[in-house]
Scaffold this motif. Structure first.
Motif, short mmCIF file in Angstrom:
data_model
loop_
_atom_site.label_atom_id
_atom_site.label_comp_id
_atom_site.label_asym_id
_atom_site.label_seq_id
_atom_site.Cartn_x
_atom_site.Cartn_y
_atom_site.Cartn_z
N ASP A 1 0.53 -0.90 0.03
CA ASP A 1 0.01 0.19 0.21
C ASP A 1 1.07 1.41 0.12
N GLU A 2 1.90 1.16 0.36
CA GLU A 2 3.14 2.53 0.57
C GLU A 2 4.01 2.61 -0.72
N GLU A 3 3.83 1.91 -1.89
CA GLU A 3 3.99 2.19 -2.66
C GLU A 3 3.76 3.27 -3.61
N LYS B 1 -0.51 9.90 -4.92
CA LYS B 1 0.51 10.13 -2.97
C LYS B 1 1.37 11.26 -3.59
N ARG C 1 10.29 9.42 4.48
CA ARG C 1 9.07 9.14 5.11
C ARG C 1 8.53 7.85 4.34
N LEU C 2 8.22 8.01 3.12
CA LEU C 2 7.18 7.21 2.44
C LEU C 2 7.73 6.21 2.71
N GLU C 3 9.36 6.46 1.83
CA GLU C 3 9.97 4.73 1.65
C GLU C 3 10.67 4.20 2.99
N GLU C 4 10.41 4.53 4.11
CA GLU C 4 10.63 4.61 4.83
C GLU C 4 9.46 3.19 5.24
N ARG C 5 8.50 4.04 5.08
CA ARG C 5 6.97 2.78 5.14
C ARG C 5 7.07 1.53 4.41
N LEU C 6 7.16 1.85 2.98
CA LEU C 6 7.25 0.93 2.42
C LEU C 6 8.20 -0.72 2.75
N GLN D 1 9.10 -0.92 6.04
CA GLN D 1 8.21 -1.41 7.67
C GLN D 1 7.09 -2.38 6.23
N GLU D 2 6.52 -2.17 5.56
CA GLU D 2 5.19 -2.91 4.97
C GLU D 2 6.29 -4.56 4.37
#
Length: 99
Positions: free
Chosen positions: A64-66, A71, A83-88, A90-91
């Motif tokens: 979902d975070e791609e 976005k 930050r988006l890359e870090e969430r990606l 983590q997912e």
């Protein structure tokens, strides 16, 4: 030049043409058969490699975070992108590497 000499000359030209044709037919046969067998070999290799491919889990999971065009507004600067890359990642760790 006599008529007999012209007949000999004409027969000689026919004989030379026949020699060339006799040499070109096998050459053409071997070239075409080589082309056909090369194509069939390439097709066989392609079929073999395409059936061997196995999808790994990271090919099949939907994250979902791609980053997507939707976005684009949320990623206004480079820090937001990080930050988006870090969430990606983590997912990715949670869905692919943890199970």
């Amino acid at each position: 030049m006599k008529l007999h000499d012209l007949d000999l000359l004409r027969d000689n030209k026919k004989a030379n043409g026949a020699n060339v044709t006799r040499l070109l037919k096998p050459l053409l046969f071997f070239l075409l058969s080589g082309l056909i067998f090369s194509g069939l070999g390439g097709l066989a290799i392609y079929a073999y490699w395409s059936t061997r491919h196995v999808n790994e889990p990271w090919h099949l999971v939907s994250l979902d975070e791609e980053f997507r065009k939707s976005k684009l507004d949320a990623v206004a600067d480079f820090d937001a992108y990080l930050r988006l890359e870090e969430r990606l990642f983590q997912e990715l760790r949670a869905k692919v590497y943890a199970p």
